[in-house]
Design a protein around this motif. Structure first.
Motif, PDB file in Angstrom:
ATOM      1  N   LYS A  54      39.497  27.619   0.251  1.00  0.00           N
ATOM      2  CA  LYS A  54      40.357  28.745   0.658  1.00  0.00           C
ATOM      3  C   LYS A  54      41.828  28.363   0.512  1.00  0.00           C
ATOM      4  CE  LYS A  54      39.340  31.239   4.361  1.00  0.00           C
ATOM      5  NZ  LYS A  54      39.231  31.629   5.797  1.00  0.00           N
ATOM      6  N   LYS A  65      34.843  33.458  -4.249  1.00  0.00           N
ATOM      7  CA  LYS A  65      35.170  34.176  -3.011  1.00  0.00           C
ATOM      8  C   LYS A  65      36.604  33.916  -2.545  1.00  0.00           C
ATOM      9  CE  LYS A  65      31.439  32.695  -0.749  1.00  0.00           C
ATOM     10  NZ  LYS A  65      30.516  32.456   0.385  1.00  0.00           N
ATOM     11  N   SER A  66      37.196  32.822  -3.005  1.00  0.00           N
ATOM     12  CA  SER A  66      38.507  32.417  -2.486  1.00  0.00           C
ATOM     13  C   SER A  66      39.635  33.365  -2.869  1.00  0.00           C
ATOM     14  CB  SER A  66      38.857  31.017  -2.990  1.00  0.00           C
ATOM     15  OG  SER A  66      39.238  31.055  -4.357  1.00  0.00           O
ATOM     16  N   ASN A  67      39.535  33.976  -4.043  1.00  0.00           N
ATOM     17  CA  ASN A  67      40.598  34.844  -4.597  1.00  0.00           C
ATOM     18  C   ASN A  67      41.920  34.107  -4.802  1.00  0.00           C
ATOM     19  OD1 ASN A  67      39.023  37.243  -4.684  1.00  0.00           O
ATOM     20  ND2 ASN A  67      39.308  37.490  -2.475  1.00  0.00           N
ATOM     21  N   SER A  68      41.896  32.779  -4.765  1.00  0.00           N
ATOM     22  CA  SER A  68      43.126  32.008  -4.984  1.00  0.00           C
ATOM     23  C   SER A  68      42.973  30.983  -6.105  1.00  0.00           C
ATOM     24  CB  SER A  68      43.541  31.285  -3.690  1.00  0.00           C
ATOM     25  OG  SER A  68      42.579  30.321  -3.309  1.00  0.00           O
ATOM     26  N   LYS A  94      42.683  29.330  -9.431  1.00  0.00           N
ATOM     27  CA  LYS A  94      43.006  29.725 -10.802  1.00  0.00           C
ATOM     28  C   LYS A  94      42.140  28.995 -11.832  1.00  0.00           C
ATOM     29  CE  LYS A  94      47.947  30.563  -9.849  1.00  0.00           C
ATOM     30  NZ  LYS A  94      48.031  29.984  -8.488  1.00  0.00           N
TER      31      LYS A  94
END
Length: 350
Positions: free
Chosen positions: A79, A127-130, A132
């Motif tokens: 996360k 799931k993290s959406n961070s 890259k």
């Protein structure tokens, strides 16, 4: 870092899985030295305590207990991270070869969990959406220097993958680890493509140099097998040279630099072989014997049969802008020194 386009922000946050392993422990230290924030994952927090004083890092280092085999176990660790280094695949040669239905046992207890564990981590990244980019550390064991007719290829590049069926049938030294890496990497790239994850793979050759781990790393044991007398590891050393036509290796600092390099380079994609030098088995054994004067190892005569039949190419990585710092003698001499300091090898006689 030099030679990168640095598409990541300068104060990037990275997750390093398998942080108590050989490459992982070095990578955590290297990233902290660069000023990054590091989320280091371990299976046992107690066993990581000896590394804390080495790593330092203060508030920029966070430890997370995580297990590849538990879905969602890495959710908190990744996360907020910009990138993830996937190193947490165990290198375990302690397999019960007497098991009934042995191949089914290997599939169910080693290969399937390794694949599932890799996908569990990628699901957490999704799931993290961070995150890259994910950098997966693969192994030269997944590759072959021969074509389907058994002839040497002139150049071995990132496309020269072994067939899983061939690994199953030949069962060369270290074959279970090779299969776990081969199948896990294949599953990782398939999942990444289907789910829009930017995945890059670094194909590591045998790693040597200083180590910080509480045990002697398996790759170091392979390198030192000509003088340690550990026959199981020498069989792996020999199997590599039989399959690849030579013995390629890389310094621990260079494999960590390569991992960071492809993480931060905007144009990095696909697979990259990482090896500083390669040589015949006889030349390697003789260099090890030369570096360890305590040993009574018999030198192997070098002749025309020791000519390297093919080039294990690191051109793709070099063309991207990467350069190596350490040659073969550095790798051997630093590995010997660290093994003596650790107590794995006897002190060199004066």
């Amino acid at each position: 870092m030099e030679d990168t386009l640095n598409w990541m922000k300068s104060n990037a946050t990275y997750c390093v899985t398998g942080a108590t392993g050989y490459i992982g422990s070095w990578l955590v230290a290297a990233l902290l030295k660069r000023g990054c924030t590091v989320h280091a994952t371990v299976r046992d927090l107690e066993k990581s305590k000896h590394l804390l004083s080495l790593w330092g890092g203060g508030e920029r280092l966070r430890l997370f207990k995580a297990d590849l085999f538990e879905e969602g176990s890495f959710d908190e660790a990744v996360k907020g991270c910009d990138g993830v280094f996937l190193l947490a695949v165990p290198l375990d040669f302690n397999v019960d070869f007497t098991k009934e239905n042995f191949e089914d046992y290997i599939q169910a207890n080693i290969l399937d969990p390794a694949i599932k564990g890799t996908l569990n981590l990628l699901k957490s990244c999704l799931k993290s959406n961070s995150v890259k980019r994910v950098v997966y550390t693969s192994s030269l064991g997944t590759m072959t220097a021969k074509d389907s007719n058994g002839n040497w290829k002139s150049i071995v590049d990132e496309s020269c993958l072994q067939e899983a069926d061939t690994v199953w049938s030949t069962k060369a030294g270290g074959w279970i680890y090779v299969l776990s890496k081969l199948l896990s990497e294949e599953a990782a790239f398939k999942f990444a493509k289907e789910n829009g994850i930017d995945l890059v793979s670094v194909i590591s050759t045998t790693v040597g140099g200083q180590f910080f781990t509480s045990k002697v790393p398996a790759s170091v044991k392979i390198l030192m097998s000509p003088i340690s007398g550990e026959t199981d590891f020498y069989k792996i050393l020999s199997a590599v040279t039989v399959r690849m036509g030579s013995f390629p290796s890389v310094h621990i600092e260079d494999i960590c630099r390569a991992n960071i390099f492809v993480m931060e380079h905007a144009k990095a994609e696909g697979r990259y072989i990482c090896r500083s030098q390669t040589c015949s088995l006889s030349k390697f054994v003789n260099l090890v014997a030369k570096g360890y004067s305590y040993s009574n190892i018999e030198r192997i005569p070098e002749n025309n049969d020791d000519e390297i039949p093919c080039d294990i190419s690191t051109k793709k990585l070099i063309d991207l802008g990467f350069s190596y710092k350490h040659g073969l003698e550095d790798i051997i001499n630093e590995t010997i020194k660290c093994c003596i300091d650790f107590g794995y090898l006897l002190p060199i006689s004066q």
